[in-house]
Design an enzyme around this catalytic site. Structure first.
Site, PDB file in Angstrom:
ATOM      1  N   ASN A   9       0.848  -1.207   0.000  1.00 23.48           N
ATOM      2  CA  ASN A   9       0.000   0.000   0.000  1.00 23.48           C
ATOM      3  C   ASN A   9       0.880   1.253   0.000  1.00 23.48           C
ATOM      4  O   ASN A   9       1.473   1.609   1.023  1.00 23.48           O
ATOM      5  CB  ASN A   9      -0.901  -0.023   1.243  1.00 23.48           C
ATOM      6  CG  ASN A   9      -1.817   1.184   1.316  1.00 23.48           C
ATOM      7  OD1 ASN A   9      -1.879   1.994   0.385  1.00 23.48           O
ATOM      8  ND2 ASN A   9      -2.534   1.310   2.427  1.00 23.48           N
ATOM      9  N   LYS A  11      -0.203   4.240  -0.396  1.00 21.25           N
ATOM     10  CA  LYS A  11      -0.977   5.392   0.106  1.00 21.25           C
ATOM     11  C   LYS A  11      -0.830   6.565  -0.876  1.00 21.25           C
ATOM     12  O   LYS A  11      -0.755   6.344  -2.077  1.00 21.25           O
ATOM     13  CB  LYS A  11      -0.563   5.740   1.530  1.00 21.25           C
ATOM     14  CG  LYS A  11      -0.586   4.493   2.426  1.00 21.25           C
ATOM     15  CD  LYS A  11      -0.460   4.758   3.866  1.00 21.25           C
ATOM     16  CE  LYS A  11      -0.499   3.425   4.622  1.00 21.25           C
ATOM     17  NZ  LYS A  11      -0.507   3.562   6.044  1.00 21.25           N
ATOM     18  N   HIS A  88      -9.898   0.596   5.138  1.00 20.21           N
ATOM     19  CA  HIS A  88      -8.596   0.829   5.786  1.00 20.21           C
ATOM     20  C   HIS A  88      -8.805   1.817   6.935  1.00 20.21           C
ATOM     21  O   HIS A  88      -9.634   2.729   6.834  1.00 20.21           O
ATOM     22  CB  HIS A  88      -7.599   1.387   4.758  1.00 20.21           C
ATOM     23  CG  HIS A  88      -6.202   1.465   5.291  1.00 20.21           C
ATOM     24  ND1 HIS A  88      -5.781   2.485   6.104  1.00 20.21           N
ATOM     25  CD2 HIS A  88      -5.142   0.626   5.150  1.00 20.21           C
ATOM     26  CE1 HIS A  88      -4.519   2.269   6.437  1.00 20.21           C
ATOM     27  NE2 HIS A  88      -4.103   1.146   5.869  1.00 20.21           N
ATOM     28  N   GLU A 158      -5.448  -5.431  10.938  1.00 22.33           N
ATOM     29  CA  GLU A 158      -4.421  -4.411  11.179  1.00 22.33           C
ATOM     30  C   GLU A 158      -4.767  -3.638  12.456  1.00 22.33           C
ATOM     31  O   GLU A 158      -5.641  -2.762  12.432  1.00 22.33           O
ATOM     32  CB  GLU A 158      -4.396  -3.405  10.031  1.00 22.33           C
ATOM     33  CG  GLU A 158      -4.090  -4.005   8.690  1.00 22.33           C
ATOM     34  CD  GLU A 158      -3.616  -2.937   7.710  1.00 22.33           C
ATOM     35  OE1 GLU A 158      -2.430  -2.937   7.405  1.00 22.33           O
ATOM     36  OE2 GLU A 158      -4.425  -2.102   7.295  1.00 22.33           O
ATOM     37  N   GLY A 164       2.106   2.191  10.771  1.00 28.92           N
ATOM     38  CA  GLY A 164       2.962   3.350  10.514  1.00 28.92           C
ATOM     39  C   GLY A 164       4.037   3.612  11.546  1.00 28.92           C
ATOM     40  O   GLY A 164       4.630   4.685  11.560  1.00 28.92           O
ATOM     41  N   SER A 201       3.329  -2.133  10.721  1.00 22.96           N
ATOM     42  CA  SER A 201       4.761  -2.032  11.024  1.00 22.96           C
ATOM     43  C   SER A 201       5.559  -3.283  10.658  1.00 22.96           C
ATOM     44  O   SER A 201       6.411  -3.735  11.435  1.00 22.96           O
ATOM     45  CB  SER A 201       4.960  -1.706  12.506  1.00 22.96           C
ATOM     46  OG  SER A 201       4.329  -0.488  12.804  1.00 22.96           O
ATOM     47  N   GLY A 222       2.967  -1.099   4.414  1.00 21.25           N
ATOM     48  CA  GLY A 222       2.856   0.327   4.121  1.00 21.25           C
ATOM     49  C   GLY A 222       4.232   0.964   4.060  1.00 21.25           C
ATOM     50  O   GLY A 222       4.959   0.835   3.059  1.00 21.25           O
TER      51      GLY A 222
HETATM   52  C1  PEP Z   1      -1.115   0.040   6.468  1.00 15.17           C
HETATM   53  O1  PEP Z   1      -1.326   1.244   6.540  1.00 15.17           O
HETATM   54  O2  PEP Z   1      -1.969  -0.746   6.012  1.00 15.17           O
HETATM   55  C2  PEP Z   1       0.170  -0.485   6.942  1.00 15.17           C
HETATM   56  C3  PEP Z   1       0.326  -1.765   7.096  1.00 15.17           C
HETATM   57  O3  PEP Z   1       1.114   0.479   7.192  1.00 15.17           O
HETATM   58  P1  PEP Z   1       2.551   0.244   7.882  1.00 15.17           P
HETATM   59  O4  PEP Z   1       3.212  -0.918   7.198  1.00 15.17           O
HETATM   60  O5  PEP Z   1       3.257   1.529   7.656  1.00 15.17           O
HETATM   61  O6  PEP Z   1       2.292  -0.036   9.314  1.00 15.17           O
END
Ligand code: PEP
Length: 241
Positions: A9, A11, A88, A158, A164, A201, A222
């Site tokens: 993703n 974003k 999301h 998630e 993040g 993360s 992400g």
């Molecule tokens: C997300 O936003 O779906 C995500 C997994 O982000 P990150 O890997 O940055 O935690």
């Protein structure tokens, strides 16, 4: 060990030139049906042109009409886009998406043969008060209210507080939640195997231990994916060529 799915993703990151450069850097290094890119809508065509699997980060709850600024599953499907993230946590929190909207989006996605990746997860406070199962159950129940088939469905667990940053759930806790989600889903679709992903993360240093989780079918990445070297490292261990 079976290949895991890696959903990437991006974003609202990258300009067209930056995407071009990214694609150049990964060219020939990913050859796998299990990797799906979720770029900004504007750049979907660039990934499709290179034969990557592509998903949208969001869709609208209708197929066509006077909805300025929106993009539909019907349109995505006509371009060969096979996936859409739905619900999301950033959509839920920043754009006030409700479970009722999410339920409609899942329906239009599946009706257009676009696989809906339903994202669910609890806040830090909800986990502190041991409410994570209750919260996630409600999100799933309300989101799947109108769905007729599980054929085009993937779940992504998630925990919102793990997105993040560098803080992830411990393996045992992830496994427990994924097993719990599987139990709920099986009641809806006893004859369909619905993949369950984990996200939050994930980076090149913790992917190896996450891969030991048998119940988890893949990962949503992400931040780490913004650096192509980090993404390639993750893919190298999760879905070797
Ligand atoms: C997300 O936003 O779906 C995500 C997994 O982000 P990150 O890997 O940055 O935690």
């Amino acid at each position: 060990m079976e290949n895991k799915k890696i959903f990437v993703n991006f974003k609202m990151h990258f300009s067209e030139d930056e995407v071009s450069c990214y694609l150049q850097n990964i060219r020939g290094k990913i050859k796998c049906k299990d990797v799906v890119f979720f770029p900004s809508n504007l750049y979907s065509y660039m990934f499709l042109k290179e034969h990557y699997k592509v998903g949208l980060q969001n869709i609208y709850k209708e197929n066509v009409g006077a909805y300025t600024g929106e993009v539909s599953a019907y349109q995505a499907s006509s371009m060969g886009i096979e996936y859409a993230l739905i619900g999301h946590s950033e959509r839920r929190n920043l754009f006030h998406e409700k479970n009722s909207d999410i339920a409609k989006k899942i329906c239009v996605a599946t009706e257009n043969d676009v696989t809906a990746v339903l994202c669910v997860g609890e806040t830090k406070k909800e986990r502190l008060f041991h409410r994570e199962k209750k919260v996630v159950k409600k999100q799933i129940k309300e989101a799947l209210k109108n769905i007729k088939t599980g054929e085009y469905l993937i779940l992504a667990y998630e925990p919102i507080w793990a997105i993040g940053g560098m803080e992830s759930l411990c393996l045992k806790e992830i496994e427990a939640m994924v097993l719990y989600i599987r139990k709920i889903i099986q009641k809806y679709f006893p004859n369909v195997v619905i993949p369950i992903l984990y996200g939050g993360s994930i980076h090149e240093e913790n992917i190896k231990e996450l891969l030991t989780l048998k119940e988890v079918d893949g990962f949503l990445i992400g931040s780490a994916s913004l650096d192509f070297k980090k993404l390639l490292k993750i893919i190298e261990v999760a879905v070797p060529m």
